[in-house]
Design an enzyme around this catalytic site. Sequence first.
Site, PDB file in Angstrom:
ATOM      1  N   MET A 258      49.616 -33.243  83.333  1.00 35.27           N
ATOM      2  CA  MET A 258      49.808 -32.861  84.784  1.00 35.27           C
ATOM      3  C   MET A 258      50.369 -31.264  84.574  1.00 35.27           C
ATOM      4  SD  MET A 258      51.326 -36.169  87.035  1.00 35.27           S
ATOM      5  CE  MET A 258      52.915 -36.040  86.658  1.00 35.27           C
TER       6      MET A 258
ATOM      7  N   TYR B 196      52.338 -27.667  83.456  1.00 33.81           N
ATOM      8  CA  TYR B 196      53.619 -27.171  82.871  1.00 33.81           C
ATOM      9  C   TYR B 196      53.801 -27.508  81.333  1.00 33.81           C
ATOM     10  CZ  TYR B 196      58.039 -24.762  83.996  1.00 33.81           C
ATOM     11  OH  TYR B 196      58.840 -23.824  84.443  1.00 33.81           O
TER      12      TYR B 196
ATOM     13  N   GLY C  66      55.251 -30.825  73.698  1.00 30.58           N
ATOM     14  CA  GLY C  66      55.039 -32.156  73.574  1.00 30.58           C
ATOM     15  C   GLY C  66      53.434 -32.341  73.670  1.00 30.58           C
ATOM     16  N   HIS C  67      52.966 -31.544  74.822  1.00 32.23           N
ATOM     17  CA  HIS C  67      51.642 -31.608  75.404  1.00 32.23           C
ATOM     18  C   HIS C  67      50.930 -31.205  74.299  1.00 32.23           C
ATOM     19  CE1 HIS C  67      53.518 -31.460  79.513  1.00 32.23           C
ATOM     20  NE2 HIS C  67      52.776 -32.436  79.523  1.00 32.23           N
TER      21      HIS C  67
ATOM     22  N   GLY D 137      51.465 -39.235  74.995  1.00 28.33           N
ATOM     23  CA  GLY D 137      52.795 -39.217  74.275  1.00 28.33           C
ATOM     24  C   GLY D 137      53.371 -40.359  74.208  1.00 28.33           C
TER      25      GLY D 137
ATOM     26  N   MET E 147      61.182 -33.639  75.210  1.00 24.76           N
ATOM     27  CA  MET E 147      60.672 -32.826  76.020  1.00 24.76           C
ATOM     28  C   MET E 147      59.941 -33.110  77.154  1.00 24.76           C
ATOM     29  SD  MET E 147      59.348 -29.584  73.762  1.00 24.76           S
ATOM     30  CE  MET E 147      60.478 -28.774  72.799  1.00 24.76           C
TER      31      MET E 147
ATOM     32  N   ARG F  12      59.936 -32.052  83.587  1.00 27.86           N
ATOM     33  CA  ARG F  12      60.927 -32.126  84.505  1.00 27.86           C
ATOM     34  C   ARG F  12      62.614 -31.596  84.046  1.00 27.86           C
ATOM     35  NH1 ARG F  12      58.024 -37.127  86.159  1.00 27.86           N
ATOM     36  NH2 ARG F  12      57.527 -36.839  88.587  1.00 27.86           N
TER      37      ARG F  12
HETATM   38  O1  PAF Z   1      51.636 -38.587  81.372  1.00 24.75           O
HETATM   39  C1  PAF Z   1      51.354 -37.907  82.376  1.00 24.75           C
HETATM   40  O2  PAF Z   1      51.154 -36.686  82.513  1.00 24.75           O
HETATM   41  C2  PAF Z   1      50.468 -38.261  83.506  1.00 24.75           C
HETATM   42  O3  PAF Z   1      51.042 -39.653  83.791  1.00 24.75           O
HETATM   43  C3  PAF Z   1      48.989 -38.463  83.378  1.00 24.75           C
HETATM   44  C4  PAF Z   1      48.749 -39.517  81.968  1.00 24.75           C
HETATM   45  C5  PAF Z   1      48.638 -37.166  82.832  1.00 24.75           C
HETATM   46  C6  PAF Z   1      48.139 -39.382  84.251  1.00 24.75           C
HETATM   47  O4  PAF Z   1      48.489 -38.345  85.416  1.00 24.75           O
END
Ligand code: PAF
Length: 273
Positions: free
Chosen positions: A21, A23, A27-28, A138, A175, A178
């Site tokens: 989502m 930002y 972690g991402h 994650g 992380m 939010r």
């Molecule tokens: O974990 C997230 O960021 C969201 O729930 C996801 C998997 C991208 C679905 O919108």
Amino acid sequence: MKTWSQQTREEGKTLGLVPTMGYLHEGHLSLAHKSLSTCDRTVVSIFVNPKQFGPNEDLDTYPRDLESDRLELERLGVDALFLPTSEDMYPEEFQTYVHVEEITDKLCGESRRELFRGVTTLVLKLFHIVKPYSAFFGEKDRQQLEVIRKMVDDLNLDIQIVGLPIVREPDGLAMSSRNQYLGNTERKTAKSLNEALQKAQQLIAQGESSAETIRSRIRTIIEREGQAQVDYISVCDPKRFEELEEIQGKTMIALAVHVGKARLIDNCLIERI
Ligand code: PAF
């Protein structure tokens, strides 16, 4: 996106998908790294999915910084960034949802009724559009990961789901996009989630086997900080999320705590033989 992913498959290349989502934090980026190192091509999607937010949740204020995300992903060498709009994903006549039963009633699903139906609907759409070989999620959202695995199993999807460990700040806070809602003193409170999980693991390693004792020790540590409002403290089995009395075999300890405007989650897995 469909054309590009089809071309990629026709070239015989494997495709990794990292749904986010935005930002983006470390972690991402660890998910994108894993995809880059295990698949030939990597797509990161950024979409703040309105279907997974409840009416009183933070959809409108959810942090966004597309330019910085784009630069970060370019720097990493990600091959494609997928940025659908709400209208692309949910045109006015949209009326089909995917719902995993039972395991979505527990933990986060209990207090966030829209969450998992929104997640699985969106993720299934992304899977159909991108048709990845692997998709990366994650373990901070361990329930989400299991719900997605269940959907993939139940609907016979040929996608490898890869879960990756929680990435933490130097003070132990997991992380999360939010975390930026937290002020300085709230940040101190937020740290107590990981401290409580560490303490629980230590007690279990020393022989404590009562789930209720563990829940109550965790609550004491978190509530000591004052500003925390516990949503749930769970000691449960890590697949069905049913609360345990006795800690035996594989066990998940999971927390959801409101600290100021942020609802924070954290968890750990333990195995007691
Ligand atoms: O974990 C997230 O960021 C969201 O729930 C996801 C998997 C991208 C679905 O919108």
